[in-house]
Scaffold this active site. Structure first.
Site, short mmCIF file in Angstrom:
data_model
loop_
_atom_site.label_atom_id
_atom_site.label_comp_id
_atom_site.label_asym_id
_atom_site.label_seq_id
_atom_site.Cartn_x
_atom_site.Cartn_y
_atom_site.Cartn_z
N TRP A 1 0.89 -1.17 0.00
CA TRP A 1 0.00 0.00 0.00
C TRP A 1 0.92 1.21 0.00
CZ3 TRP A 1 -0.96 4.31 3.01
CH2 TRP A 1 -2.17 4.97 2.80
N GLU B 1 -21.50 6.32 10.36
CA GLU B 1 -20.97 5.02 9.94
C GLU B 1 -21.57 4.58 8.61
OE1 GLU B 1 -19.04 1.26 9.91
OE2 GLU B 1 -18.56 3.26 10.65
N GLU C 1 -16.51 4.31 1.41
CA GLU C 1 -15.39 3.38 1.35
C GLU C 1 -15.47 2.44 0.16
OE1 GLU C 1 -13.80 2.37 5.78
OE2 GLU C 1 -15.83 1.69 5.32
N LYS D 1 -6.58 -2.45 5.23
CA LYS D 1 -7.31 -2.87 6.42
C LYS D 1 -6.68 -2.36 7.70
CE LYS D 1 -10.52 -5.23 8.51
NZ LYS D 1 -11.90 -4.71 8.47
#
Length: 614
Positions: free
Chosen positions: A75, A487, A494, A609
């Site tokens: 990443w 959320e 996302e 993650k």
């Protein structure tokens, strides 16, 4: 935020490394590479931009034989995704290959010094600087690789998990860590290295977790030697993994995210197991009870977290203040650590993290402990850094979560926070006996009610088709459901890449209502609560401006059915437990919209993650 895997033993390394990279790809997926020493002691590095499958294609006709190797999935931090910036990185003589997760903050100074000494660089990464530094130290000091790594790590500033192998030395891997996770798997005549246990579990359940500033020398047929960068020898502590291999497979689901959404009834049962007695009359968290004086006498609770865990923390704020009558502040860990916060010895700091390796949260924990606060961790990964660096804590026990967008870890965090609040409130005497029993009983009913909501997945899928190509979304909630609005918006952002914002419903009229028109979908969480009528008024304000309302409502709410353009029904529950139910349809909505848009649901662009860098 990268995935590291390594192997030394009697098997061919390449298949193990590739399988491990696939297991770790959720940690980073813009490039990948392997370094292997073959039987002729040749050190070869193969790497490719893109996914692990691109690396496999590139290496298809290459010599990948050998029983020792290291591999990496990236990443990007320093340098864009490219073949040159992919790991592993060679040293200048190509006698060393190194993989790295983390950031070397003083790499520019070190790079300039090495250039002055005649070194050249082929990438934009900080990692190449580290491998060149190790080689330079090894050459000028005429020392072995372990000593060179030890000296080099005393000169770098930043975070790292590294593994290094050396041409002509096929019998050892050097690995080290600081503020970035690294675990060693102990097999029979073989050893494994991973950023987490997922590439190891298939082969062994015996592991050693490296601590900060520890270096290990892993040699064939010898127990790993662990030494600090200050040259203090440590005794390896072998632990047994609790993870199961089945947790790493999709089990017939098209994506890990959908599997993990549907696992929530079971994961919440696991989270409550052993903590709520068989009669359903008492909840006990040993991490609280063992330190109950700290909680009873706490002046304030500070919750630190990032992302989805921060949203869970906001729900925790409502729970602790309502039931425990303790003032609560919820802080982004990244801001908390840099703003010189006021922390007192009678404060309790609760750190929430799915991975237990979140860099900002770990730094905030260190700050809180130095100030004398009692630090309590809420974490999913057994043996990770946050449990090892806090005074006490509770695991969420929701199982390995692979989907980058957190689902089951979030509801498990909220469940643990609920049980914490009940435990503390009972000890403080700030909750009535009847209310205490009502909430415990209803908490035990939540898994079956989630199953009921999951049965609506096809209906949510149909609804998602209407809004797949919307450009923006607004999510609204009040009270316990305000954090769920945040959320829900985050989940949509996302994995679908649609811009979405969450707001307290009452704040609409203070600015955001200017955005409302007939093209703006507004998701409103409108279950029954003490301010239900206020939410009805908020929806009417939106409808008066031609906004398109998707409402999350309680079953049988005819008022809301008539008012909303679309609705999803959820069972009624205690108001404080509402987030455990209202979050589920929003997870499903985000998932189905993302699938409709052909997004890579489990590996959304630019995300990873476990955020182990700042």
């Amino acid at each position: 935020m990268c995935g590291i895997v390594g192997y030394i033993g009697f098997r061919e390394a390449y298949p193990i490394l590739i399988k491990g990279l696939h297991r770790l790809e959720y940690r980073g997926y813009d490039s990948a590479g392997v370094a292997i020493i073959n039987d002729e002691n040749k050190l070869s590095v193969y790497k490719a931009k893109g996914r692990v499958q691109d690396l496999e294609e590139y290496a298809r006709d290459k010599d990948v034989t050998g029983t020792i190797g290291i591999a990496h999935t990236r990443w990007a931090t320093h340098g864009e995704p490219s073949n040159a910036n992919a790991h592993p990185h060679y040293s200048q003589s190509e006698s060393l290959a190194l993989i790295h997760n983390g950031i070397i903050e003083n790499y520019a100074v070190l790079k300039a010094e090495l250039i002055n000494k005649g070194y050249s660089f082929h990438s934009s990464t900080d990692t190449e600087v580290l491998v060149q530094l190790i080689e330079y130290i090894k050459q000028i000091n005429h020392c072995d690789l372990f000593t060179a790594v030890q000296i080099a790590l005393n000169q770098v500033v930043g975070a790292y998990a590294i593994a290094v192998i050396e041409k002509g030395n096929p019998n050892q891997i050097i690995a080290a860590r600081k503020s970035s996770p690294l675990v060693i798997g102990i097999g029979e005549g073989e050893f494994f290295i991973g950023s987490d246990a997922s590439p190891i579990i298939e082969y062994t359940k015996k592991v050693v977790y490296l601590d900060n500033e520890e270096i290990t020398v892993i040699k064939r047929d010898e127990a790993p030697k662990i030494v600090t960068i200050s040259n203090i020898e440590r005794t390896p502590k072998v632990k047994e993994l609790e993870m199961n291999l089945s947790q790493l497979e999709r089990g017939g689901y098209p994506h890990f995210m959908l599997k993990e959404i549907f696992e929530q009834p079971e994961t919440l049962k696991n989270c409550m197991s052993g903590r709520i007695n068989i009669e359903g009359t008492n909840v006990t968290l040993s991490g609280i009870i063992d330190h109950k004086d700290k909680f009873i006498n706490a002046r304030r609770i500070i919750i630190i977290a990032c992302g989805t865990s921060w949203h869970a923390g906001l729900i925790g704020e409502y729970l602790f203040e309502e039931f425990c009558r303790i003032p609560v502040e919820v802080e982004y860990a990244s801001e908390f650590r840099y703003r010189n916060p006021v922390i007192c010895p009678d404060d309790i700091v609760i750190a929430i993290s799915q991975s237990g390796e979140t860099a900002d949260s770990l730094a905030a924990i260190d700050l809180a402990r130095k100030a004398g606060a009692f630090v309590y961790g809420v974490c999913n990964v057994v043996g990770s850094s946050i449990p090892r660096n806090t005074d006490s804590g509770s695991y969420t026990h929701c199982g390995h979560e692979i989907g980058v967008a957190s689902t089951k870890a979030f509801t498990a965090q909220v469940t643990v926070l609920t049980m914490m609040a009940l435990t503390i409130a009972k000890e403080k005497g700030t909750i009535t006996g009847s209310k205490y029993l009502e909430v415990i009983k209803e908490l035990q009913n939540i898994p079956s009610k989630i199953e009921h909501i999951l049965a609506l997945s096809d209906k949510v899928k149909e609804l998602s088709l209407i809004f797949t190509y919307a450009q923006n979304f607004i999510y609204l909630g009040r009270g316990y459901n305000y954090p769920i609005a945040l959320e829900g918006a985050l989940k949509l952002k996302e994995i679908s890449y649609i811009h979405a914002e969450g707001y307290p419903a009452a704040e609409m009229k203070h600015g955001p209502i200017a955005l409302i028109d007939n093209e703006m979908p507004v998701v409103t969480i409108a279950t029954h609560s003490v301010i239900y009528e206020k939410v009805v008024s908020n929806i009417q304000e939106i409808k008066a401006r031609k906004g398109r309302v998707i409402a999350i409502i309680n079953e049988g709410d005819e008022t809301m059915k008539a008012l909303a353009d679309h609705y999803i029904e959820v069972p009624a529950t205690e108001e404080c437990l509402d987030p455990l139910l209202t979050s589920i349809p929003l997870q499903l909505l985000a998932y189905h919209i993302a699938v409709n848009k052909n997004r890579d649901v489990d590996m959304p662009r630019n995300l990873a993650k476990s955020v182990t860098v700042e």
